[in-house]
Design an enzyme around this catalytic site. Structure first.
Site, mmCIF file in Angstrom:
data_model
loop_
_atom_site.group_PDB
_atom_site.id
_atom_site.type_symbol
_atom_site.label_atom_id
_atom_site.label_comp_id
_atom_site.label_asym_id
_atom_site.label_seq_id
_atom_site.Cartn_x
_atom_site.Cartn_y
_atom_site.Cartn_z
ATOM 1 N N SER A 12 -9.867 1.180 2.524
ATOM 2 C CA SER A 12 -8.999 2.004 1.728
ATOM 3 C C SER A 12 -7.865 1.256 1.021
ATOM 4 C CB SER A 12 -8.378 3.095 2.614
ATOM 5 O OG SER A 12 -7.555 2.526 3.614
ATOM 6 N N LYS A 40 0.852 -1.189 0.000
ATOM 7 C CA LYS A 40 0.000 0.000 0.000
ATOM 8 C C LYS A 40 0.890 1.242 0.000
ATOM 9 C CE LYS A 40 -4.074 1.696 2.581
ATOM 10 N NZ LYS A 40 -5.012 1.383 3.676
ATOM 11 N N SER A 63 -9.975 -1.273 6.699
ATOM 12 C CA SER A 63 -9.425 -1.094 5.352
ATOM 13 C C SER A 63 -8.692 -2.277 4.747
ATOM 14 C CB SER A 63 -8.510 0.123 5.321
ATOM 15 O OG SER A 63 -9.302 1.281 5.263
#
Ligand code: GLN
Length: 439
Positions: free
Chosen positions: A132, A57, A156
């Site tokens: 996310s 990420k 997330s």
């Protein structure tokens, strides 16, 4: 062969990433690193992740790769050092393929808040992939890597794992070092794996877990080997089901739990989960205030642009809201109240775990929405109603695919007590076997 595997994922990315937009930046050294790992395998010196391709990420710092948090604020920022999790991955010979798209600064539940365009759901292209950690989940589902790292502050990792039909694990708070991970909310954030199966997720957990001198919240506790789950008490709660907006999700979840219980010779027990209806209202004041504080370093002088001038709508809402509610004149009314509610929810979760080994529940209260359909902030926040309790309680939780509802993948969630990742992973493994057999 490691080189073949890396070439394969790079080819998949070349063919499909323009459409899916899961990867923001490739690691230019991936193939060279694959060759080095290959050599180590030959010499019998390779680490645990040899042969695995990894995507990170974009809020996880990697030396010399862009670490943008999918934000204009950090558009030109390159990592100056490796986060603890990255150092461990490199030590164990995982090959980093690239950096994933995400909701800006991990704020969102749909992947639509990225400054670099939304991510598509590889399994259901009309729908959001969840967020996310949208790019991390989509990268796994699209075959762009074997394992991705995401972060989970309120859901997330688990939310996009559910929408993309893959496995995701949020470790207990303090299990994995946050050193080098850009904060959303420092009292809740944890880094964890997203993978195609529990085995790969468990492998990554072994690698990234453990004490670090760089992060004083981490503790020294090895993850015991994952055994076969058997004769457990699985907790379920009407208090969760009644918050679920879609009966089909409840039905699929119940069916899945029954299968796990049958398979593992376990009992199902109804437990009370008071205060979980307050999870969202408790979470956001904490996140707003902690995020506001974390963003003060983006002042346009040292690194990044001035936050308020370059950030997107949702992150601006949080910063302005965080600034407002932390003002002295409110006397800590919001933040302190939220901390009290957090304690109540934590106590409720811990007291449920006195009676049951794990809790099983839905991951999200609704199915993923159509990509690009404008939904309001409140509806977006509602996605995390079932995932936030684990963050507030500091315990561990994971998601495994449960099936499809109207072509949308849906995952079932397992919660286990803090630092019981072995129990969590063993239950996830049994749930997964059920599914494989059903296919
Ligand atoms: N959707 C939640 C939020 O927007 C969770 C984010 C997260 O876990 N990083 O804050």
């Amino acid at each position: 062969m490691v080189v073949d595997r890396v070439e394969q994922v790079l080819k998949n990315i070349e063919e499909k990433n323009d459409d899916i937009n899961a990867i923001l930046h490739l690691n230019p050294d991936a193939l060279t690193q694959a060759k080095q790992v290959q050599k180590k395998i030959k010499e019998g010196k390779a680490g645990k992740l040899a042969g695995k391709t990894i995507v990170l990420k974009s809020c996880i710092s990697v030396a010399d790769l862009p670490v943008t948090c999918a934000s204009k604020v950090l558009e030109n920022h390159k990592g100056t050092f490796d986060a603890d999790v990255v150092r461990r991955i490199k030590e164990e010979d995982g090959v980093i393929i690239g950096m994933a798209n995400m909701d800006e600064f991990a704020s969102g539940s749909s992947g639509e808040n990225s400054a670099f365009g939304p991510t598509k759901n590889p399994l259901a292209p009309d729908l959001i992939p969840g967020g996310s950690s949208s790019g991390s989940a989509a990268a796994v589902a699209a075959g762009f890597c074997d394992i991705a790292l995401g972060t989970d502050t309120g859901g997330s990792i688990r939310n996009p794992a559910s929408h993309c039909g893959i496995v995701g694990v949020k470790p207990s708070y303090g299990r994995v070092s946050r050193y080098g991970v850009l904060d959303l909310s420092m009292s809740l954030d944890q880094v964890g794996p997203l993978a195609a199966n529990t085995q790969d997720a468990a492998l990554m957990m072994q690698v990234i877990s453990g004490h670090s001198q760089n992060d004083p919240t981490t503790i020294k506790k090895p993850i015991p080997k994952v055994k076969k789950a058997g004769k457990l008490t699985i907790g379920v709660s009407e208090d969760f089901y009644k918050l679920c907006e879609d009966d089909r999700i409840v039905e699929l979840t119940k069916q899945n739990i029954q299968e796990v219980a049958d398979k593992t010779d376990s009992k199902i027990k109804e437990v009370k989960m008071p205060y979980v209806d307050l999870a969202i209202q408790t979470y956001y004041p904490l996140v707003y205030v902690e995020f506001f504080s974390a963003t003060r370093k983006y002042d346009g002088r040292r690194f990044g642009k001035k936050f308020e001038e370059a950030c997107g709508e949702e992150t601006l809402r949080r910063v302005l809201g965080g600034n407002e509610i932390s003002k002295a004149e409110h006397g800590g009314m919001y933040y302190r109240k939220a901390l009290k509610a957090k304690k109540m929810i934590r106590n409720a979760v811990e007291s449920a775990f006195k009676d049951v080994d794990v809790l099983m529940l839905p991951t999200t209260p609704m199915l993923p929405h159509k990509l690009g359909s404008k939904i309001d902030a409140k509806t977006m926040y509602a996605y995390d109603a079932f995932t936030i309790p684990a963050n507030l309680a500091g315990c561990t939780a994971g998601v495994i695919p449960a099936g499809l509802i109207q072509d949308a993948p849906v995952g079932v969630q397992v919660m286990a007590p803090a630092f019981s990742e072995d129990v969590l992973l063993s239950v996830m493994k049994s749930a997964e076997l059920d599914l494989t057999e059903a296919l």
